[in-house]
Design an enzyme around this catalytic site. Sequence first.
Site, PDB file in Angstrom:
ATOM      1  CD  GLU A  89      -1.554   2.271   2.113  1.00 57.78           C
ATOM      2  OE1 GLU A  89      -1.390   3.389   1.566  1.00 57.78           O
ATOM      3  OE2 GLU A  89      -1.393   2.073   3.328  1.00 57.78           O
ATOM      4  CB  CYS A 123      -2.036   6.464   3.662  1.00 61.94           C
ATOM      5  SG  CYS A 123      -1.142   5.569   4.898  1.00 61.94           S
TER       6      CYS A 123
HETATM    7  O1  TXE Z   1       9.204   5.861   2.501  1.00 60.91           O
HETATM    8  P1  TXE Z   1       9.979   4.533   2.172  1.00 60.91           P
HETATM    9  P2  TXE Z   1       9.666   7.118   3.390  1.00 60.91           P
HETATM   10  C1  TXE Z   1       5.383   8.505   1.007  1.00 60.91           C
HETATM   11  C2  TXE Z   1       5.410   9.992   1.334  1.00 60.91           C
HETATM   12  C3  TXE Z   1       6.795  10.164   1.882  1.00 60.91           C
HETATM   13  C4  TXE Z   1       7.569   9.240   0.956  1.00 60.91           C
HETATM   14  C5  TXE Z   1       8.896   8.766   1.508  1.00 60.91           C
HETATM   15  O2  TXE Z   1       5.242  10.723   0.162  1.00 60.91           O
HETATM   16  O3  TXE Z   1       7.257  11.488   1.782  1.00 60.91           O
HETATM   17  O4  TXE Z   1       6.717   8.135   0.787  1.00 60.91           O
HETATM   18  O5  TXE Z   1       8.701   8.230   2.824  1.00 60.91           O
HETATM   19  C6  TXE Z   1      11.707   0.723   3.938  1.00 60.91           C
HETATM   20  N1  TXE Z   1      13.437  -2.313   0.175  1.00 60.91           N
HETATM   21  N2  TXE Z   1       4.833   7.702   2.095  1.00 60.91           N
HETATM   22  O6  TXE Z   1      11.072   7.473   3.083  1.00 60.91           O
HETATM   23  O7  TXE Z   1      11.379   4.824   1.769  1.00 60.91           O
HETATM   24  C7  TXE Z   1      12.049   1.844   4.881  1.00 60.91           C
HETATM   25  O8  TXE Z   1      13.202   1.525   5.630  1.00 60.91           O
HETATM   26  C8  TXE Z   1      12.705  -2.616   1.258  1.00 60.91           C
HETATM   27  C9  TXE Z   1       3.446   7.373   1.995  1.00 60.91           C
HETATM   28  O9  TXE Z   1       9.324   6.847   4.787  1.00 60.91           O
HETATM   29  O10 TXE Z   1       9.115   3.783   1.229  1.00 60.91           O
HETATM   30  C10 TXE Z   1      10.762   1.939   5.694  1.00 60.91           C
HETATM   31  O11 TXE Z   1      10.728   0.924   6.682  1.00 60.91           O
HETATM   32  N3  TXE Z   1      12.341  -1.711   2.174  1.00 60.91           N
HETATM   33  C11 TXE Z   1       3.154   6.166   2.839  1.00 60.91           C
HETATM   34  C12 TXE Z   1       9.686   1.665   4.658  1.00 60.91           C
HETATM   35  O12 TXE Z   1      10.341   0.965   3.602  1.00 60.91           O
HETATM   36  C13 TXE Z   1      12.718  -0.428   1.987  1.00 60.91           C
HETATM   37  C14 TXE Z   1       3.645   6.251   4.241  1.00 60.91           C
HETATM   38  C15 TXE Z   1       9.037   2.937   4.088  1.00 60.91           C
HETATM   39  O13 TXE Z   1      10.042   3.775   3.590  1.00 60.91           O
HETATM   40  C16 TXE Z   1      13.482  -0.047   0.867  1.00 60.91           C
HETATM   41  C17 TXE Z   1       5.043   6.655   4.248  1.00 60.91           C
HETATM   42  C18 TXE Z   1      13.840  -1.062  -0.064  1.00 60.91           C
HETATM   43  N4  TXE Z   1      14.543  -0.779  -1.168  1.00 60.91           N
HETATM   44  C19 TXE Z   1       5.565   7.362   3.197  1.00 60.91           C
HETATM   45  N5  TXE Z   1      13.694   1.283   0.938  1.00 60.91           N
HETATM   46  C20 TXE Z   1       1.705   5.804   2.750  1.00 60.91           C
HETATM   47  N6  TXE Z   1       1.410   4.591   2.332  1.00 60.91           N
HETATM   48  O14 TXE Z   1       0.873   6.618   2.995  1.00 60.91           O
HETATM   49  C21 TXE Z   1      13.084   1.740   2.055  1.00 60.91           C
HETATM   50  N7  TXE Z   1      12.495   0.689   2.698  1.00 60.91           N
END
Ligand code: TXE
Length: 508
Positions: free
Chosen positions: A265, A299
Amino acid sequence: HVTEQRHGHYIGGEWTDGPSAGGRPASGRTESAESDSFESENPATGETLATFERGTAADVDAALEAATDAFEEWRALSYIDRAEYLWEIYHELRDRHEELGEIVSKECGKEISEGKADVTEAWHMVEWAAGNARHPHGDVVPSEVAGKDSSMRRKPRGVVGCITPWNFPVAIPFWHMAIALVEGNTVVWKPAEQTPWCGQIIAEMFEDAGIPEGVFNMVQGFGDAGAAITDDDRVDTVLFTGSAEVGHEIAGKVGGEPGKLAACEMGGKNGIVVTGEADLDIAVHSAVMSSFKTTGQRCVSSERLIVHEDVYDEFKARFVDIAEGIAVGDPLEEDTFMGPVIEADHVEKIRGYNDLAREEGATVLVDRFDLADEEVPDGYADGHWVGPFVYEIDYESDLRCLNEECFGPHVALIEYSGDIENAVEIHNDTPYGLAGAIISEDYRQINYFRDHADLGLAYANLPCIGAEVQLPFGGVKKSGNGYPSAREAIEAVTERTAWTMNNSTDIE
Ligand code: TXE
Protein backbone atom coordinates in the site's frame (compact mmCIF):
# COMPACT_ATOMS: atom_id res chain seq x y z
CA HIS A 1 13.25 0.12 28.60
CA VAL A 2 14.63 2.85 26.36
CA THR A 3 17.64 4.35 28.11
CA GLU A 4 21.11 5.52 27.22
CA GLN A 5 22.15 2.04 26.21
CA ARG A 6 22.15 0.95 22.61
CA HIS A 7 19.15 -1.14 21.66
CA GLY A 8 19.29 -4.27 19.60
CA HIS A 9 17.16 -6.49 17.45
CA TYR A 10 14.75 -9.14 18.72
CA ILE A 11 15.68 -12.37 16.96
CA GLY A 12 14.72 -15.93 17.91
CA GLY A 13 13.38 -14.83 21.28
CA GLU A 14 16.55 -12.93 22.28
CA TRP A 15 17.61 -9.30 22.40
CA THR A 16 20.84 -9.21 20.42
CA ASP A 17 23.10 -6.82 18.60
CA GLY A 18 22.92 -9.35 15.77
CA PRO A 19 25.52 -11.43 13.94
CA SER A 20 26.80 -8.30 12.20
CA ALA A 21 28.09 -7.06 15.57
CA GLY A 22 29.11 -10.34 17.15
CA GLY A 23 25.72 -11.58 18.36
CA ARG A 24 26.06 -10.45 21.98
CA PRO A 25 22.99 -9.89 24.11
CA ALA A 26 21.88 -6.33 23.60
CA SER A 27 20.18 -5.42 26.84
CA GLY A 28 22.22 -4.07 29.72
CA ARG A 29 25.17 -3.32 27.49
CA THR A 30 26.44 0.12 26.67
CA GLU A 31 28.16 0.44 23.34
CA SER A 32 29.37 -1.86 20.60
CA ALA A 33 32.26 -0.56 18.57
CA GLU A 34 31.81 -3.04 15.77
CA SER A 35 28.43 -2.37 14.28
CA ASP A 36 26.76 0.67 12.84
CA SER A 37 24.11 2.32 14.88
CA PHE A 38 21.51 5.01 14.29
CA GLU A 39 19.55 7.38 16.43
CA SER A 40 15.92 8.10 16.92
CA GLU A 41 15.20 11.81 16.88
CA ASN A 42 12.41 13.90 18.33
CA PRO A 43 11.23 15.94 15.30
CA ALA A 44 9.83 18.69 17.54
CA THR A 45 13.13 19.41 19.26
CA GLY A 46 15.81 17.77 17.16
CA GLU A 47 17.09 15.96 20.26
CA THR A 48 18.25 12.34 20.22
CA LEU A 49 15.87 9.95 21.94
CA ALA A 50 17.81 6.68 21.85
CA THR A 51 20.39 4.72 19.85
CA PHE A 52 19.72 1.49 17.97
CA GLU A 53 21.68 -1.17 16.14
CA ARG A 54 21.51 -0.73 12.39
CA GLY A 55 20.53 -4.11 10.93
CA THR A 56 22.41 -5.62 8.00
CA ALA A 57 21.75 -8.56 5.68
CA ALA A 58 23.46 -10.83 8.25
CA ASP A 59 20.99 -9.78 10.97
CA VAL A 60 18.05 -10.28 8.62
CA ASP A 61 19.46 -13.69 7.72
CA ALA A 62 19.47 -14.71 11.40
CA ALA A 63 15.90 -13.45 11.84
CA LEU A 64 14.70 -15.34 8.76
CA GLU A 65 16.36 -18.50 9.97
CA ALA A 66 14.62 -18.18 13.33
CA ALA A 67 11.27 -17.50 11.64
CA THR A 68 11.69 -20.46 9.29
CA ASP A 69 12.61 -22.80 12.15
CA ALA A 70 9.63 -21.67 14.24
CA PHE A 71 7.02 -22.06 11.52
CA GLU A 72 6.01 -25.75 11.84
CA GLU A 73 5.40 -25.59 15.58
CA TRP A 74 3.53 -22.31 15.36
CA ARG A 75 1.22 -23.46 12.57
CA ALA A 76 0.49 -26.65 14.52
CA LEU A 77 -1.17 -24.63 17.30
CA SER A 78 -4.89 -24.05 17.07
CA TYR A 79 -6.15 -20.67 15.98
CA ILE A 80 -7.42 -20.07 19.48
CA ASP A 81 -4.03 -20.84 21.00
CA ARG A 82 -2.26 -18.50 18.60
CA ALA A 83 -4.83 -15.81 19.28
CA GLU A 84 -4.15 -16.09 23.03
CA TYR A 85 -0.74 -14.46 22.51
CA LEU A 86 -2.39 -11.62 20.65
CA TRP A 87 -4.89 -11.11 23.45
CA GLU A 88 -1.92 -10.67 25.80
CA ILE A 89 -0.61 -7.96 23.48
CA TYR A 90 -4.06 -6.41 23.27
CA HIS A 91 -3.98 -5.94 27.06
CA GLU A 92 -0.43 -4.60 26.93
CA LEU A 93 -1.43 -2.03 24.32
CA ARG A 94 -4.30 -0.93 26.56
CA ASP A 95 -2.19 -0.93 29.73
CA ARG A 96 0.65 1.01 28.07
CA HIS A 97 -1.67 3.30 26.07
CA GLU A 98 -0.56 6.59 27.66
CA GLU A 99 3.13 5.71 27.65
CA LEU A 100 3.19 4.44 24.08
CA GLY A 101 0.97 7.27 22.80
CA GLU A 102 3.48 9.73 24.21
CA ILE A 103 6.36 7.88 22.59
CA VAL A 104 4.58 8.02 19.21
CA SER A 105 4.10 11.73 19.73
CA LYS A 106 7.74 12.25 20.69
CA GLU A 107 9.19 10.08 17.97
CA CYS A 108 7.08 11.06 14.99
CA GLY A 109 5.78 14.47 16.02
CA LYS A 110 2.09 13.65 16.11
CA GLU A 111 -0.14 15.76 18.28
CA ILE A 112 -0.69 13.76 21.48
CA SER A 113 -4.30 12.70 20.93
CA GLU A 114 -3.24 11.34 17.53
CA GLY A 115 -0.30 9.58 19.15
CA LYS A 116 -2.70 7.82 21.49
CA ALA A 117 -5.12 7.12 18.64
CA ASP A 118 -2.31 5.28 16.85
CA VAL A 119 -2.16 2.89 19.81
CA THR A 120 -5.96 2.57 19.95
CA GLU A 121 -6.03 1.63 16.29
CA ALA A 122 -3.38 -1.01 16.94
CA TRP A 123 -5.47 -2.71 19.61
CA HIS A 124 -8.55 -2.52 17.40
CA MET A 125 -6.57 -4.44 14.80
CA VAL A 126 -5.33 -6.98 17.32
CA GLU A 127 -8.86 -7.42 18.65
CA TRP A 128 -10.16 -7.99 15.13
CA ALA A 129 -7.41 -10.45 14.17
CA ALA A 130 -7.58 -12.41 17.43
CA GLY A 131 -11.39 -12.42 17.30
CA ASN A 132 -11.10 -13.85 13.81
CA ALA A 133 -9.81 -17.04 15.33
CA ARG A 134 -13.39 -17.86 16.33
CA HIS A 135 -14.96 -16.87 13.03
CA PRO A 136 -15.97 -19.16 10.15
CA HIS A 137 -12.94 -19.79 8.01
CA GLY A 138 -12.87 -21.12 4.45
CA ASP A 139 -15.86 -22.32 2.42
CA VAL A 140 -17.83 -25.49 2.06
CA VAL A 141 -18.77 -25.79 -1.61
CA PRO A 142 -21.31 -28.29 -2.99
CA SER A 143 -19.45 -30.81 -5.15
CA GLU A 144 -20.45 -31.44 -8.76
CA VAL A 145 -20.52 -35.15 -7.98
CA ALA A 146 -22.74 -37.00 -5.52
CA GLY A 147 -20.82 -38.58 -2.66
CA LYS A 148 -17.98 -36.06 -2.74
CA ASP A 149 -17.29 -33.19 -0.32
CA SER A 150 -15.62 -30.05 -1.55
CA SER A 151 -14.29 -27.16 0.44
CA MET A 152 -11.85 -24.30 0.25
CA ARG A 153 -9.39 -24.45 3.11
CA ARG A 154 -6.79 -21.92 4.13
CA LYS A 155 -3.22 -22.62 5.24
CA PRO A 156 -0.55 -20.20 6.41
CA ARG A 157 1.97 -19.27 3.71
CA GLY A 158 5.05 -19.46 5.95
CA VAL A 159 7.35 -16.54 6.71
CA VAL A 160 5.86 -13.08 6.28
CA GLY A 161 8.18 -10.09 5.93
CA CYS A 162 6.63 -6.84 7.17
CA ILE A 163 8.06 -3.45 6.24
CA THR A 164 6.38 -0.42 7.73
CA PRO A 165 6.60 3.40 7.58
CA TRP A 166 6.89 6.00 10.31
CA ASN A 167 3.56 7.80 10.00
CA PHE A 168 1.55 5.22 11.99
CA PRO A 169 4.42 3.54 13.81
CA VAL A 170 2.22 1.38 16.06
CA ALA A 171 -1.00 0.83 14.11
CA ILE A 172 0.47 -0.15 10.73
CA PRO A 173 2.80 -2.85 12.13
CA PHE A 174 -0.21 -4.46 13.79
CA TRP A 175 -2.27 -4.12 10.60
CA HIS A 176 0.39 -6.31 9.00
CA MET A 177 1.45 -8.62 11.78
CA ALA A 178 -1.66 -9.42 13.81
CA ILE A 179 -3.46 -11.19 11.00
CA ALA A 180 -0.28 -12.82 9.65
CA LEU A 181 0.43 -14.36 13.06
CA VAL A 182 -3.05 -15.52 13.93
CA GLU A 183 -3.26 -17.24 10.55
CA GLY A 184 -0.20 -19.31 11.52
CA ASN A 185 2.65 -17.50 9.79
CA THR A 186 5.86 -16.39 11.45
CA VAL A 187 7.06 -12.82 11.03
CA VAL A 188 10.21 -10.81 10.39
CA TRP A 189 9.48 -7.13 10.82
CA LYS A 190 11.55 -4.06 10.05
CA PRO A 191 10.19 -0.88 11.63
CA ALA A 192 10.81 2.46 9.91
CA GLU A 193 14.22 3.95 10.61
CA GLN A 194 12.54 7.12 11.92
CA THR A 195 10.55 5.26 14.61
CA PRO A 196 12.76 2.53 16.12
CA TRP A 197 11.69 3.35 19.66
CA CYS A 198 8.12 2.35 18.83
CA GLY A 199 9.62 -0.79 17.27
CA GLN A 200 11.49 -1.52 20.49
CA ILE A 201 8.36 -1.21 22.65
CA ILE A 202 6.28 -3.40 20.34
CA ALA A 203 8.97 -6.09 20.41
CA GLU A 204 8.98 -5.88 24.22
CA MET A 205 5.25 -6.52 24.14
CA PHE A 206 5.74 -9.70 22.13
CA GLU A 207 8.46 -10.78 24.54
CA ASP A 208 6.26 -10.05 27.57
CA ALA A 209 3.40 -11.96 25.94
CA GLY A 210 5.68 -15.01 25.86
CA ILE A 211 5.36 -15.55 22.11
CA PRO A 212 7.36 -18.69 21.22
CA GLU A 213 10.88 -17.95 20.09
CA GLY A 214 11.31 -17.20 16.40
CA VAL A 215 7.60 -16.61 15.76
CA PHE A 216 8.04 -12.83 15.92
CA ASN A 217 11.36 -11.23 14.98
CA MET A 218 12.26 -7.57 14.69
CA VAL A 219 15.33 -6.18 12.94
CA GLN A 220 15.99 -2.46 13.23
CA GLY A 221 17.44 -0.60 10.29
CA PHE A 222 17.06 1.15 6.96
CA GLY A 223 16.02 0.28 3.42
CA ASP A 224 18.96 -2.08 2.88
CA ALA A 225 17.69 -4.26 5.74
CA GLY A 226 14.19 -4.05 4.20
CA ALA A 227 15.59 -5.16 0.84
CA ALA A 228 17.37 -8.09 2.53
CA ILE A 229 13.93 -9.24 3.71
CA THR A 230 12.11 -8.80 0.40
CA ASP A 231 14.89 -10.43 -1.64
CA ASP A 232 15.22 -13.59 0.43
CA ASP A 233 13.73 -16.87 -0.83
CA ARG A 234 12.67 -17.90 2.67
CA VAL A 235 10.10 -15.09 2.66
CA ASP A 236 6.74 -16.26 1.31
CA THR A 237 4.78 -13.00 1.58
CA VAL A 238 5.93 -9.40 1.82
CA LEU A 239 3.57 -6.84 3.35
CA PHE A 240 4.70 -3.30 2.68
CA THR A 241 3.33 0.16 3.46
CA GLY A 242 5.37 3.15 2.37
CA SER A 243 6.35 5.17 -0.68
CA ALA A 244 5.17 4.43 -4.20
CA GLU A 245 8.77 4.29 -5.36
CA VAL A 246 9.80 1.51 -2.98
CA GLY A 247 6.42 -0.25 -3.14
CA HIS A 248 6.60 -0.57 -6.90
CA GLU A 249 10.14 -1.83 -6.72
CA ILE A 250 9.12 -4.50 -4.20
CA ALA A 251 5.94 -5.47 -6.08
CA GLY A 252 7.99 -5.86 -9.27
CA LYS A 253 10.77 -7.89 -7.67
CA VAL A 254 8.67 -10.10 -5.45
CA GLY A 255 5.80 -10.46 -7.92
CA GLY A 256 8.26 -11.88 -10.44
CA GLU A 257 9.32 -14.68 -8.10
CA PRO A 258 7.33 -17.90 -8.38
CA GLY A 259 5.62 -18.76 -5.11
CA LYS A 260 6.24 -15.36 -3.54
CA LEU A 261 3.64 -12.72 -3.02
CA ALA A 262 3.71 -9.02 -2.19
CA ALA A 263 0.86 -6.82 -1.01
CA CYS A 264 1.85 -3.16 -0.98
CA GLU A 265 0.00 0.00 0.00
CA MET A 266 1.51 3.26 -1.13
CA GLY A 267 0.40 6.84 -0.79
CA GLY A 268 -1.98 8.96 -2.82
CA LYS A 269 -2.78 12.37 -4.24
CA ASN A 270 -6.10 12.30 -2.49
CA GLY A 271 -8.96 14.64 -3.28
CA ILE A 272 -12.23 15.85 -1.82
CA VAL A 273 -15.09 16.83 -4.14
CA VAL A 274 -17.48 19.49 -2.81
CA THR A 275 -20.65 19.68 -4.92
CA GLY A 276 -22.84 22.74 -5.55
CA GLU A 277 -25.43 22.03 -2.86
CA ALA A 278 -23.02 20.60 -0.26
CA ASP A 279 -23.36 21.41 3.43
CA LEU A 280 -20.37 23.74 3.80
CA ASP A 281 -19.98 23.10 7.52
CA ILE A 282 -19.31 19.47 6.69
CA ALA A 283 -17.18 20.38 3.68
CA VAL A 284 -14.89 22.80 5.51
CA HIS A 285 -14.53 20.53 8.54
CA SER A 286 -13.72 17.53 6.33
CA ALA A 287 -11.17 19.43 4.28
CA VAL A 288 -9.42 20.92 7.32
CA MET A 289 -9.20 17.58 9.11
CA SER A 290 -8.06 15.68 6.07
CA SER A 291 -5.52 18.21 4.82
CA PHE A 292 -3.91 19.26 8.08
CA LYS A 293 -4.22 16.47 10.66
CA THR A 294 -0.90 14.68 11.17
CA THR A 295 0.55 17.73 9.37
CA GLY A 296 -0.66 16.25 6.09
CA GLN A 297 1.37 13.07 6.53
CA ARG A 298 -1.38 10.45 6.41
CA CYS A 299 -1.77 7.96 3.57
CA VAL A 300 -5.28 9.39 3.18
CA SER A 301 -4.53 13.13 3.61
CA SER A 302 -6.12 15.37 0.95
CA GLU A 303 -3.99 17.64 -1.18
CA ARG A 304 -6.70 18.52 -3.74
CA LEU A 305 -10.04 20.17 -2.95
CA ILE A 306 -12.27 20.12 -6.04
CA VAL A 307 -15.09 22.57 -5.37
CA HIS A 308 -18.16 23.50 -7.44
CA GLU A 309 -18.32 27.10 -8.68
CA ASP A 310 -21.64 27.71 -6.86
CA VAL A 311 -19.98 27.33 -3.44
CA TYR A 312 -16.35 27.97 -4.33
CA ASP A 313 -15.98 31.50 -2.97
CA GLU A 314 -17.64 30.77 0.34
CA PHE A 315 -15.77 27.50 0.80
CA LYS A 316 -12.46 29.20 -0.04
CA ALA A 317 -13.04 32.04 2.41
CA ARG A 318 -13.88 29.68 5.26
CA PHE A 319 -11.10 27.17 4.54
CA VAL A 320 -8.47 29.91 4.20
CA ASP A 321 -9.62 31.53 7.42
CA ILE A 322 -9.10 28.31 9.36
CA ALA A 323 -5.76 27.54 7.67
CA GLU A 324 -4.52 31.00 8.68
CA GLY A 325 -5.28 30.29 12.32
CA ILE A 326 -4.39 26.62 12.76
CA ALA A 327 -2.30 26.01 15.86
CA VAL A 328 1.10 24.58 15.01
CA GLY A 329 3.16 23.69 18.04
CA ASP A 330 4.36 21.28 20.69
CA PRO A 331 2.79 17.91 19.91
CA LEU A 332 2.55 17.11 23.60
CA GLU A 333 0.21 20.05 24.18
CA GLU A 334 -3.46 19.15 23.83
CA ASP A 335 -4.44 22.38 22.06
CA THR A 336 -1.94 21.85 19.25
CA PHE A 337 -3.51 20.91 15.93
CA MET A 338 -0.35 20.30 13.88
CA GLY A 339 3.00 19.09 15.16
CA PRO A 340 6.28 19.14 13.22
CA VAL A 341 6.98 17.00 10.17
CA ILE A 342 9.06 13.90 10.50
CA GLU A 343 12.55 15.03 9.49
CA ALA A 344 14.67 17.81 8.02
CA ASP A 345 14.62 16.29 4.51
CA HIS A 346 10.86 16.27 4.62
CA VAL A 347 10.77 20.02 5.29
CA GLU A 348 12.79 20.45 2.09
CA LYS A 349 10.52 18.12 0.13
CA ILE A 350 7.50 20.19 1.13
CA ARG A 351 9.29 23.46 0.34
CA GLY A 352 10.04 22.04 -3.10
CA TYR A 353 6.37 21.28 -3.79
CA ASN A 354 5.27 24.70 -2.57
CA ASP A 355 7.80 26.31 -4.95
CA LEU A 356 6.70 24.01 -7.75
CA ALA A 357 3.06 25.04 -7.32
CA ARG A 358 4.10 28.69 -7.66
CA GLU A 359 6.11 27.91 -10.79
CA GLU A 360 3.14 26.06 -12.26
CA GLY A 361 0.88 29.09 -11.92
CA ALA A 362 -0.69 28.81 -8.46
CA THR A 363 -2.20 31.80 -6.72
CA VAL A 364 -1.07 31.42 -3.13
CA LEU A 365 -3.83 31.95 -0.57
CA VAL A 366 -2.03 30.96 2.64
CA ASP A 367 1.71 30.69 3.06
CA ARG A 368 2.73 29.81 6.59
CA PHE A 369 5.48 27.44 5.44
CA ASP A 370 8.21 29.36 7.27
CA LEU A 371 6.58 29.83 10.63
CA ALA A 372 7.11 33.14 12.34
CA ASP A 373 9.61 32.86 15.23
CA GLU A 374 6.91 33.40 17.82
CA GLU A 375 4.90 30.48 16.41
CA VAL A 376 7.68 27.99 17.19
CA PRO A 377 7.44 26.89 20.82
CA ASP A 378 10.23 28.09 23.11
CA GLY A 379 13.20 25.74 23.04
CA TYR A 380 11.99 23.99 19.91
CA ALA A 381 13.93 25.96 17.28
CA ASP A 382 15.70 22.81 16.03
CA GLY A 383 12.40 21.06 15.25
CA HIS A 384 11.14 20.39 11.74
CA TRP A 385 8.38 22.98 11.55
CA VAL A 386 6.18 23.90 8.62
CA GLY A 387 2.79 25.60 8.49
CA PRO A 388 -0.14 25.35 6.05
CA PHE A 389 0.33 26.25 2.40
CA VAL A 390 -2.92 26.70 0.43
CA TYR A 391 -3.21 27.74 -3.20
CA GLU A 392 -5.75 27.90 -6.01
CA ILE A 393 -4.91 26.82 -9.48
CA ASP A 394 -6.62 26.35 -12.85
CA TYR A 395 -6.89 22.65 -13.44
CA GLU A 396 -4.64 21.25 -16.13
CA SER A 397 -4.03 17.59 -16.55
CA ASP A 398 -0.27 17.43 -16.42
CA LEU A 399 0.60 19.84 -13.60
CA ARG A 400 3.07 18.08 -11.34
CA CYS A 401 1.75 19.86 -8.24
CA LEU A 402 -1.64 18.18 -8.85
CA ASN A 403 -0.19 14.77 -9.60
CA GLU A 404 2.64 14.12 -7.15
CA GLU A 405 2.26 13.36 -3.46
CA CYS A 406 3.80 16.08 -1.27
CA PHE A 407 2.85 14.48 2.09
CA GLY A 408 2.56 17.74 3.96
CA PRO A 409 0.09 20.57 4.65
CA HIS A 410 0.15 21.59 0.97
CA VAL A 411 -3.35 21.96 -0.47
CA ALA A 412 -4.72 22.96 -3.91
CA LEU A 413 -8.19 24.43 -4.43
CA ILE A 414 -9.59 23.65 -7.86
CA GLU A 415 -12.87 25.15 -9.05
CA TYR A 416 -15.11 23.08 -11.30
CA SER A 417 -18.37 23.78 -13.09
CA GLY A 418 -21.13 21.61 -14.47
CA ASP A 419 -21.95 18.08 -13.42
CA ILE A 420 -20.44 15.57 -11.03
CA GLU A 421 -18.93 13.84 -14.08
CA ASN A 422 -16.62 16.86 -14.49
CA ALA A 423 -15.54 16.74 -10.86
CA VAL A 424 -14.85 13.01 -10.99
CA GLU A 425 -12.86 13.42 -14.19
CA ILE A 426 -10.59 15.92 -12.42
CA HIS A 427 -10.54 13.75 -9.30
CA ASN A 428 -9.40 10.68 -11.26
CA ASP A 429 -6.76 12.54 -13.21
CA THR A 430 -3.78 11.50 -11.09
CA PRO A 431 -1.65 8.37 -11.20
CA TYR A 432 -2.85 7.47 -7.69
CA GLY A 433 -6.09 6.04 -6.31
CA LEU A 434 -5.99 5.60 -2.54
CA ALA A 435 -8.61 7.68 -0.71
CA GLY A 436 -11.11 10.40 -1.50
CA ALA A 437 -14.36 11.94 -0.35
CA ILE A 438 -17.46 13.59 -1.69
CA ILE A 439 -19.34 16.21 0.27
CA SER A 440 -22.85 16.48 -1.12
CA GLU A 441 -26.52 16.50 -0.17
CA ASP A 442 -27.47 14.85 -3.45
CA TYR A 443 -27.50 11.06 -3.26
CA ARG A 444 -27.26 10.68 -7.04
CA GLN A 445 -23.98 12.58 -7.13
CA ILE A 446 -22.75 10.65 -4.11
CA ASN A 447 -23.52 7.35 -5.80
CA TYR A 448 -21.88 8.50 -9.03
CA PHE A 449 -18.72 9.31 -7.07
CA ARG A 450 -18.80 5.98 -5.24
CA ASP A 451 -19.09 4.08 -8.51
CA HIS A 452 -16.69 6.09 -10.69
CA ALA A 453 -13.96 7.55 -8.49
CA ASP A 454 -10.76 5.47 -8.86
CA LEU A 455 -10.30 4.71 -5.18
CA GLY A 456 -9.61 2.00 -2.67
CA LEU A 457 -11.23 4.04 0.13
CA ALA A 458 -14.12 6.42 -0.52
CA TYR A 459 -16.04 8.52 1.98
CA ALA A 460 -19.24 10.58 1.74
CA ASN A 461 -19.89 13.54 4.04
CA LEU A 462 -16.95 12.56 6.22
CA PRO A 463 -13.37 13.69 6.48
CA CYS A 464 -11.14 11.60 4.28
CA ILE A 465 -9.01 10.73 7.25
CA GLY A 466 -9.45 7.32 8.83
CA ALA A 467 -9.92 3.66 8.24
CA GLU A 468 -11.83 0.85 9.85
CA VAL A 469 -10.05 -2.40 10.52
CA GLN A 470 -12.91 -4.59 9.35
CA LEU A 471 -12.85 -3.03 5.87
CA PRO A 472 -10.16 -3.56 3.23
CA PHE A 473 -7.43 -0.90 3.22
CA GLY A 474 -5.50 -0.38 0.01
CA GLY A 475 -5.47 1.55 -3.23
CA VAL A 476 -5.78 1.27 -6.98
CA LYS A 477 -3.50 2.53 -9.77
CA LYS A 478 -0.14 3.72 -8.39
CA SER A 479 -1.40 3.54 -4.79
CA GLY A 480 -1.09 -0.17 -4.38
CA ASN A 481 -1.19 -3.75 -5.39
CA GLY A 482 -3.18 -5.79 -2.96
CA TYR A 483 -4.01 -5.15 0.66
CA PRO A 484 -1.24 -5.49 3.23
CA SER A 485 -3.62 -4.70 6.03
CA ALA A 486 -6.93 -5.40 7.69
CA ARG A 487 -9.50 -7.78 6.30
CA GLU A 488 -8.11 -8.44 2.86
CA ALA A 489 -4.63 -9.17 4.21
CA ILE A 490 -5.92 -12.68 4.94
CA GLU A 491 -5.66 -13.28 1.20
CA ALA A 492 -1.99 -12.31 1.22
CA VAL A 493 -0.98 -14.43 4.21
CA THR A 494 -2.89 -17.63 3.46
CA GLU A 495 -2.76 -20.28 0.77
CA ARG A 496 -6.04 -21.69 -0.49
CA THR A 497 -6.49 -25.42 -0.96
CA ALA A 498 -9.41 -26.69 -3.02
CA TRP A 499 -10.21 -29.88 -1.13
CA THR A 500 -12.31 -32.69 -2.57
CA MET A 501 -12.94 -35.93 -0.70
CA ASN A 502 -14.72 -39.02 -1.90
CA ASN A 503 -17.09 -40.34 0.76
CA SER A 504 -18.45 -43.19 -1.37
CA THR A 505 -16.85 -46.37 -2.69
CA ASP A 506 -17.35 -45.13 -6.22
CA ILE A 507 -13.94 -44.37 -7.68
CA GLU A 508 -15.21 -42.77 -10.92
O1 TXE B 1 9.20 5.86 2.50
P1 TXE B 1 9.98 4.53 2.17
P2 TXE B 1 9.67 7.12 3.39
C1 TXE B 1 5.38 8.51 1.01
C2 TXE B 1 5.41 9.99 1.33
C3 TXE B 1 6.80 10.16 1.88
C4 TXE B 1 7.57 9.24 0.96
C5 TXE B 1 8.90 8.77 1.51
O2 TXE B 1 5.24 10.72 0.16
O3 TXE B 1 7.26 11.49 1.78
O4 TXE B 1 6.72 8.13 0.79
O5 TXE B 1 8.70 8.23 2.82
C6 TXE B 1 11.71 0.72 3.94
N1 TXE B 1 13.44 -2.31 0.18
N2 TXE B 1 4.83 7.70 2.10
O6 TXE B 1 11.07 7.47 3.08
O7 TXE B 1 11.38 4.82 1.77
C7 TXE B 1 12.05 1.84 4.88
O8 TXE B 1 13.20 1.53 5.63
C8 TXE B 1 12.71 -2.62 1.26
C9 TXE B 1 3.45 7.37 2.00
O9 TXE B 1 9.32 6.85 4.79
O10 TXE B 1 9.11 3.78 1.23
C10 TXE B 1 10.76 1.94 5.69
O11 TXE B 1 10.73 0.92 6.68
N3 TXE B 1 12.34 -1.71 2.17
C11 TXE B 1 3.15 6.17 2.84
C12 TXE B 1 9.69 1.67 4.66
O12 TXE B 1 10.34 0.97 3.60
C13 TXE B 1 12.72 -0.43 1.99
C14 TXE B 1 3.65 6.25 4.24
C15 TXE B 1 9.04 2.94 4.09
O13 TXE B 1 10.04 3.77 3.59
C16 TXE B 1 13.48 -0.05 0.87
C17 TXE B 1 5.04 6.65 4.25
C18 TXE B 1 13.84 -1.06 -0.06
N4 TXE B 1 14.54 -0.78 -1.17
C19 TXE B 1 5.57 7.36 3.20
N5 TXE B 1 13.69 1.28 0.94
C20 TXE B 1 1.70 5.80 2.75
N6 TXE B 1 1.41 4.59 2.33
O14 TXE B 1 0.87 6.62 2.99
C21 TXE B 1 13.08 1.74 2.06
N7 TXE B 1 12.50 0.69 2.70
